[in-house]
Write a protein that holds these residues in place. Structure first.
Motif, PDB file in Angstrom:
ATOM      1  N   LEU A 110       0.097 -21.424 -35.429  1.00  0.00           N
ATOM      2  CA  LEU A 110       1.467 -21.720 -34.986  1.00  0.00           C
ATOM      3  C   LEU A 110       2.020 -22.913 -35.753  1.00  0.00           C
ATOM      4  CD1 LEU A 110       0.978 -21.395 -31.130  1.00  0.00           C
ATOM      5  CD2 LEU A 110       2.420 -19.940 -32.552  1.00  0.00           C
ATOM      6  N   PRO A 111       3.343 -22.980 -35.887  1.00  0.00           N
ATOM      7  CA  PRO A 111       3.938 -24.146 -36.553  1.00  0.00           C
ATOM      8  C   PRO A 111       3.594 -25.440 -35.809  1.00  0.00           C
ATOM      9  CG  PRO A 111       5.562 -22.401 -36.273  1.00  0.00           C
ATOM     10  CD  PRO A 111       4.346 -21.997 -35.490  1.00  0.00           C
ATOM     11  N   LYS A 112       3.545 -26.527 -36.546  1.00  0.00           N
ATOM     12  CA  LYS A 112       3.244 -27.836 -35.972  1.00  0.00           C
ATOM     13  C   LYS A 112       4.181 -28.142 -34.807  1.00  0.00           C
ATOM     14  CE  LYS A 112       2.578 -32.605 -37.094  1.00  0.00           C
ATOM     15  NZ  LYS A 112       2.347 -33.613 -38.073  1.00  0.00           N
ATOM     16  N   GLY A 113       3.608 -28.651 -33.725  1.00  0.00           N
ATOM     17  CA  GLY A 113       4.389 -29.004 -32.547  1.00  0.00           C
ATOM     18  C   GLY A 113       4.549 -27.877 -31.548  1.00  0.00           C
ATOM     19  N   SER A 114       4.091 -26.689 -31.904  1.00  0.00           N
ATOM     20  CA  SER A 114       4.164 -25.545 -30.991  1.00  0.00           C
ATOM     21  C   SER A 114       3.003 -25.603 -30.001  1.00  0.00           C
ATOM     22  CB  SER A 114       4.092 -24.226 -31.773  1.00  0.00           C
ATOM     23  OG  SER A 114       5.145 -24.137 -32.696  1.00  0.00           O
ATOM     24  N   VAL A 115       3.133 -24.851 -28.928  1.00  0.00           N
ATOM     25  CA  VAL A 115       2.115 -24.817 -27.878  1.00  0.00           C
ATOM     26  C   VAL A 115       1.681 -23.383 -27.650  1.00  0.00           C
ATOM     27  CG1 VAL A 115       1.740 -25.201 -25.401  1.00  0.00           C
ATOM     28  CG2 VAL A 115       2.964 -26.901 -26.743  1.00  0.00           C
ATOM     29  N   PHE A 116       0.386 -23.188 -27.394  1.00  0.00           N
ATOM     30  CA  PHE A 116      -0.138 -21.882 -27.007  1.00  0.00           C
ATOM     31  C   PHE A 116      -0.488 -21.932 -25.527  1.00  0.00           C
ATOM     32  CE2 PHE A 116      -3.755 -19.028 -26.235  1.00  0.00           C
ATOM     33  CZ  PHE A 116      -3.141 -17.827 -26.546  1.00  0.00           C
ATOM     34  N   LEU A 117      -0.009 -20.943 -24.762  1.00  0.00           N
ATOM     35  CA  LEU A 117      -0.278 -20.825 -23.331  1.00  0.00           C
ATOM     36  C   LEU A 117      -0.940 -19.474 -23.088  1.00  0.00           C
ATOM     37  CD1 LEU A 117       0.193 -22.084 -20.486  1.00  0.00           C
ATOM     38  CD2 LEU A 117       2.362 -20.850 -20.440  1.00  0.00           C
ATOM     39  N   PRO A 118      -2.252 -19.465 -22.807  1.00  0.00           N
ATOM     40  CA  PRO A 118      -2.938 -18.181 -22.655  1.00  0.00           C
ATOM     41  C   PRO A 118      -2.521 -17.435 -21.381  1.00  0.00           C
ATOM     42  CG  PRO A 118      -4.443 -19.984 -22.179  1.00  0.00           C
ATOM     43  CD  PRO A 118      -3.153 -20.599 -22.641  1.00  0.00           C
ATOM     44  N   LYS A 119      -2.471 -16.099 -21.482  1.00  0.00           N
ATOM     45  CA  LYS A 119      -2.253 -15.243 -20.309  1.00  0.00           C
ATOM     46  C   LYS A 119      -3.615 -14.972 -19.682  1.00  0.00           C
ATOM     47  CE  LYS A 119       1.663 -12.540 -22.094  1.00  0.00           C
ATOM     48  NZ  LYS A 119       2.090 -11.198 -22.479  1.00  0.00           N
ATOM     49  N   PRO A 120      -3.699 -14.791 -18.397  1.00  0.00           N
ATOM     50  CA  PRO A 120      -2.595 -14.926 -17.439  1.00  0.00           C
ATOM     51  C   PRO A 120      -2.344 -16.398 -17.130  1.00  0.00           C
ATOM     52  CG  PRO A 120      -4.598 -14.320 -16.273  1.00  0.00           C
ATOM     53  CD  PRO A 120      -4.943 -14.360 -17.740  1.00  0.00           C
ATOM     54  N   TYR A 121      -1.098 -16.748 -16.987  1.00  0.00           N
ATOM     55  CA  TYR A 121      -0.723 -18.112 -16.623  1.00  0.00           C
ATOM     56  C   TYR A 121      -0.024 -18.053 -15.273  1.00  0.00           C
ATOM     57  CZ  TYR A 121       3.405 -16.184 -18.849  1.00  0.00           C
ATOM     58  OH  TYR A 121       4.427 -15.350 -19.207  1.00  0.00           O
ATOM     59  N   ARG A 122      -0.082 -19.159 -14.568  1.00  0.00           N
ATOM     60  CA  ARG A 122       0.627 -19.261 -13.289  1.00  0.00           C
ATOM     61  C   ARG A 122       2.058 -19.711 -13.565  1.00  0.00           C
ATOM     62  NH1 ARG A 122      -3.206 -22.793 -12.743  1.00  0.00           N
ATOM     63  NH2 ARG A 122      -1.795 -24.369 -11.932  1.00  0.00           N
ATOM     64  N   GLY A 123       2.959 -19.349 -12.674  1.00  0.00           N
ATOM     65  CA  GLY A 123       4.355 -19.746 -12.829  1.00  0.00           C
ATOM     66  C   GLY A 123       4.516 -21.248 -12.955  1.00  0.00           C
ATOM     67  N   ALA A 124       3.765 -21.997 -12.134  1.00  0.00           N
ATOM     68  CA  ALA A 124       3.861 -23.457 -12.174  1.00  0.00           C
ATOM     69  C   ALA A 124       3.405 -24.000 -13.525  1.00  0.00           C
ATOM     70  CB  ALA A 124       3.030 -24.072 -11.050  1.00  0.00           C
ATOM     71  N   GLU A 125       2.403 -23.369 -14.114  1.00  0.00           N
ATOM     72  CA  GLU A 125       1.904 -23.786 -15.428  1.00  0.00           C
ATOM     73  C   GLU A 125       2.957 -23.534 -16.512  1.00  0.00           C
ATOM     74  OE1 GLU A 125      -2.165 -23.069 -18.024  1.00  0.00           O
ATOM     75  OE2 GLU A 125      -1.546 -21.536 -16.588  1.00  0.00           O
ATOM     76  N   LEU A 126       3.613 -22.384 -16.436  1.00  0.00           N
ATOM     77  CA  LEU A 126       4.676 -22.058 -17.385  1.00  0.00           C
ATOM     78  C   LEU A 126       5.832 -23.044 -17.254  1.00  0.00           C
ATOM     79  CD1 LEU A 126       6.089 -20.272 -19.477  1.00  0.00           C
ATOM     80  CD2 LEU A 126       6.786 -18.760 -17.585  1.00  0.00           C
ATOM     81  N   ILE A 127       6.255 -23.302 -16.042  1.00  0.00           N
ATOM     82  CA  ILE A 127       7.364 -24.233 -15.798  1.00  0.00           C
ATOM     83  C   ILE A 127       7.019 -25.622 -16.324  1.00  0.00           C
ATOM     84  CG2 ILE A 127       8.667 -25.437 -13.993  1.00  0.00           C
ATOM     85  CD1 ILE A 127       8.378 -22.749 -12.360  1.00  0.00           C
ATOM     86  N   ALA A 128       5.824 -26.108 -16.018  1.00  0.00           N
ATOM     87  CA  ALA A 128       5.411 -27.445 -16.470  1.00  0.00           C
ATOM     88  C   ALA A 128       5.379 -27.532 -17.987  1.00  0.00           C
ATOM     89  CB  ALA A 128       4.043 -27.796 -15.880  1.00  0.00           C
ATOM     90  N   THR A 129       4.880 -26.495 -18.647  1.00  0.00           N
ATOM     91  CA  THR A 129       4.817 -26.483 -20.106  1.00  0.00           C
ATOM     92  C   THR A 129       6.217 -26.514 -20.709  1.00  0.00           C
ATOM     93  OG1 THR A 129       2.727 -25.258 -20.097  1.00  0.00           O
ATOM     94  CG2 THR A 129       4.032 -25.150 -22.115  1.00  0.00           C
ATOM     95  N   LEU A 130       7.128 -25.699 -20.185  1.00  0.00           N
ATOM     96  CA  LEU A 130       8.483 -25.656 -20.748  1.00  0.00           C
ATOM     97  C   LEU A 130       9.271 -26.926 -20.421  1.00  0.00           C
ATOM     98  CD1 LEU A 130       9.488 -21.925 -20.357  1.00  0.00           C
ATOM     99  CD2 LEU A 130       8.188 -23.050 -22.138  1.00  0.00           C
ATOM    100  N   ARG A 131       9.040 -27.492 -19.258  1.00  0.00           N
ATOM    101  CA  ARG A 131       9.701 -28.772 -18.938  1.00  0.00           C
ATOM    102  C   ARG A 131       9.216 -29.856 -19.877  1.00  0.00           C
ATOM    103  NH1 ARG A 131       9.966 -28.594 -12.340  1.00  0.00           N
ATOM    104  NH2 ARG A 131      11.915 -27.403 -12.274  1.00  0.00           N
ATOM    105  N   ASP A 132       7.909 -29.884 -20.147  1.00  0.00           N
ATOM    106  CA  ASP A 132       7.353 -30.873 -21.058  1.00  0.00           C
ATOM    107  C   ASP A 132       7.939 -30.693 -22.467  1.00  0.00           C
ATOM    108  OD1 ASP A 132       5.477 -33.006 -21.757  1.00  0.00           O
ATOM    109  OD2 ASP A 132       4.415 -31.433 -22.862  1.00  0.00           O
ATOM    110  N   MET A 133       8.017 -29.452 -22.920  1.00  0.00           N
ATOM    111  CA  MET A 133       8.514 -29.176 -24.275  1.00  0.00           C
ATOM    112  C   MET A 133      10.002 -29.471 -24.429  1.00  0.00           C
ATOM    113  SD  MET A 133       6.006 -28.025 -26.249  1.00  0.00           S
ATOM    114  CE  MET A 133       6.794 -27.086 -27.547  1.00  0.00           C
ATOM    115  N   THR A 134      10.785 -29.263 -23.353  1.00  0.00           N
ATOM    116  CA  THR A 134      12.229 -29.490 -23.429  1.00  0.00           C
ATOM    117  C   THR A 134      12.635 -30.894 -22.972  1.00  0.00           C
ATOM    118  OG1 THR A 134      12.555 -28.497 -21.237  1.00  0.00           O
ATOM    119  CG2 THR A 134      12.813 -27.058 -23.167  1.00  0.00           C
ATOM    120  N   GLY A 135      11.682 -31.638 -22.432  1.00  0.00           N
ATOM    121  CA  GLY A 135      11.960 -33.016 -22.042  1.00  0.00           C
ATOM    122  C   GLY A 135      12.712 -33.178 -20.743  1.00  0.00           C
ATOM    123  N   ILE A 136      12.619 -32.160 -19.855  1.00  0.00           N
ATOM    124  CA  ILE A 136      13.268 -32.331 -18.544  1.00  0.00           C
ATOM    125  C   ILE A 136      12.209 -32.568 -17.488  1.00  0.00           C
ATOM    126  CG2 ILE A 136      15.233 -30.902 -19.188  1.00  0.00           C
ATOM    127  CD1 ILE A 136      14.116 -28.831 -17.152  1.00  0.00           C
TER     128      ILE A 136
END
Length: 123
Positions: free
Chosen positions: A96-122
């Motif tokens: 993956l390009p530098k700075g990207s994140v890999f999230l393995p399936k199956p993931y929990r909804g809370a894990e997805l939300i936390a990862t995207l919040r971290d990546m978007t800075g909210i």
């Protein structure tokens, strides 16, 4: 004054998984745009300047898989963050390009939300 909601482009070929992710992320306060494959995602990205992050499955049919899409996005739209996922392959190192994140399936909804919040800075 209202806060701008981060816009997430979800690229997932499996309809049920795509719609489930859309619902989870909309409930968490994101604006979400679904795409069924890389070609559809590129068409959307070409017409919208408000997308903050691409959340893509790695294994998809079509002209390119999620890894190639991630590289294309980084080359053409460098500010856009990238999160890739798969239940069949594991992205590591230079996949993956530098700075990207890999999230393995199956993931929990809370894990997805936390990862995207971290990546978007909210919070």
């Amino acid at each position: 004054m209202s806060k701008v909601k981060p816009v997430i482009l979800i690229v997932e070929d499996e309809f049920v998984l795509r719609m489930d992710s859309v619902e989870i992320l909309e409930d968490a306060g994101f604006d979400v745009i679904p795409a069924a494959n890389a070609d559809e995602a590129i068409a959307i990205l070409s017409t919208r300047a408000d997308i903050h992050l691409v959340f893509t499955d790695i294994q998809m049919p079509g002209s390119m898989d999620g890894l190639k899409l991630a590289q294309f996005v980084r080359d053409r739209w460098p500010p856009i963050k990238i999160v890739a996922t798969s239940g069949h392959v594991r992205a590591a190192g230079d996949d993956l390009p530098k700075g990207s994140v890999f999230l393995p399936k199956p993931y929990r909804g809370a894990e997805l939300i936390a990862t995207l919040r971290d990546m978007t800075g909210i919070a």
